[in-house]
Design an enzyme around this catalytic site. Sequence first.
Site, PDB file in Angstrom:
ATOM      1  N   HIS A   1      39.486  39.635  38.001  1.00 17.15           N
ATOM      2  CA  HIS A   1      38.214  39.164  38.545  1.00 17.15           C
ATOM      3  C   HIS A   1      38.399  37.765  39.137  1.00 17.15           C
ATOM      4  O   HIS A   1      38.386  36.789  38.395  1.00 17.15           O
ATOM      5  CB  HIS A   1      37.158  39.112  37.434  1.00 17.15           C
ATOM      6  CG  HIS A   1      36.692  40.463  37.018  1.00 17.15           C
ATOM      7  ND1 HIS A   1      35.628  41.089  37.620  1.00 17.15           N
ATOM      8  CD2 HIS A   1      37.159  41.319  36.085  1.00 17.15           C
ATOM      9  CE1 HIS A   1      35.455  42.283  37.073  1.00 17.15           C
ATOM     10  NE2 HIS A   1      36.372  42.445  36.132  1.00 17.15           N
TER      11      HIS A   1
ATOM     12  N   GLU B   1      36.368  36.004  40.698  1.00 17.34           N
ATOM     13  CA  GLU B   1      35.144  35.201  40.479  1.00 17.34           C
ATOM     14  C   GLU B   1      35.077  34.630  39.074  1.00 17.34           C
ATOM     15  O   GLU B   1      34.254  33.779  38.783  1.00 17.34           O
ATOM     16  CB  GLU B   1      33.901  36.042  40.810  1.00 17.34           C
ATOM     17  CG  GLU B   1      33.492  37.083  39.771  1.00 17.34           C
ATOM     18  CD  GLU B   1      34.299  38.381  39.798  1.00 17.34           C
ATOM     19  OE1 GLU B   1      35.333  38.448  40.495  1.00 17.34           O
ATOM     20  OE2 GLU B   1      33.899  39.330  39.092  1.00 17.34           O
TER      21      GLU B   1
ATOM     22  N   CYS C   1      38.671  44.742  40.827  1.00 17.89           N
ATOM     23  CA  CYS C   1      38.677  45.489  39.567  1.00 17.89           C
ATOM     24  C   CYS C   1      38.527  46.994  39.832  1.00 17.89           C
ATOM     25  O   CYS C   1      39.382  47.573  40.464  1.00 17.89           O
ATOM     26  CB  CYS C   1      37.614  44.934  38.608  1.00 17.89           C
ATOM     27  SG  CYS C   1      37.902  45.458  36.904  1.00 17.89           S
TER      28      CYS C   1
END
Lengths: 208, 252
Positions: free
Chosen positions: A183, A185, A79
Amino acid sequence: MIGVVDYGMGNLHSVMKALERLGSEAFLSGDPAELQKADKLILPGVGSFRDGMQELKTRKLDTFLTSWKKDGRPLLGICLGMQLLFEASEERGETAGLAFLPGRVRLFPAGNWKVPHMGWNQLTVSKPDHPAMFGVDGGHVYFVHSYVVELGDAAADVAHTYYAGMTVPAVVAKGDVWGTQFHPEKSSVVGMAILKNFLHHKGGPSRD
Amino acid sequence: MLTKRIIPCLDVKEGRVVKGVQFVNLRDAGDPVELASFYDREWADELVFLDISASHEGRETMVDVVEEVAGTLAIPFTVGGGINSLDDMKRILRAGADKVSLNTAAVNRPELVREGADFFGTQCIVVAIDAKWDESLRSWRVYTHGGRNASAWEVKDWAAHVVSLGAGELLLTSMDQDGEKSGFDVNLTRTVSQHVDVPVIASGGAGKKEDFYEVFTDGEADAALAASIFHYKETSVAQVKSYLKEKGLDIR
């Protein structure tokens, strides 16, 4: 051992948790001496480019990361962390970045779409053979950003998506410096696959 | 294309999911972590947890819940309910939530939205708006305290105001439709969505899969939230998503 760079920019907990789930040993630090001990680094972060660079400089992490990159050691920016890998951004005034990858960061153009680009968008893979893309042939990943990278070199485009009438770089790479605008994750199976690919990637002297 | 998001909402009280979630194949249907994983496997795009604890202890428990959920979930999640200060936001976000949702606290002190956005970024700050049609306004009025108190705000004005303060997303609940299962309030959703340039999550009234299609097309919603129809298995996230895909919408 994965070092996650803590430079005061946003919530790093999710990244740590994701690494934990993948069975990786990871530690969080903003100290170059500590981070030096890592095998690989992840540079996460949310917030403005200007604040991000400032925080890196305050902790002398900009010079540390530059020498890390020169040694050909693996680095993944996520990001804002990805955007900082580029040459400059216009966010809150022109600010120079780490310049590991050619390109600039600019605001999404105004138009009949919402900014930030927030939500799940589809990956189009430009380089299916890149190690970041092992086991990934498209799929959706989770984006949250208002600024977008304009690549200075199309060769850095590993995967992209489309938004606001633009091609939005989503996975970028040059040598062992990788970045994801989204992202991983928070991107379910596709994101976890890409993180895993980074964890398994064998770094080495820069190959391009 | 950016996909339309489907967001199940879980009410959590003193650390347990309430509202009789009816699932088989779950060891413990009251466990927020187990339900979060269930919806993740069902391909939910995001989750919202609403803390309806009345006590201070319950709120503290929520922090543990958030931490545990963050450790298992690989999709974004928002936590709302009882968030009244920057410290509350810090506790929840540091525990691993991706966004916090402010409702009554934002109406009481709009500057809280700005403080949160300055500290964490606008992408972390959701403002939840409970709105109800008001004949005297010829528009919708904003309510607080779980819909008990009328505020002075008209919904478009309030939406624009919180976006100017830094709200990154709006969670818009129609009090007229909530619990009716007769569809989302399409007019309300479209009115707000056209008035602001941040994503709008429509909430209240989902009864069947066709309702989602309507609110995404006519209502111009970016995401849709539902609780009971998913919890009571009247339909599933996966069924709604495959229906919307068939209808030609961009869905993950």
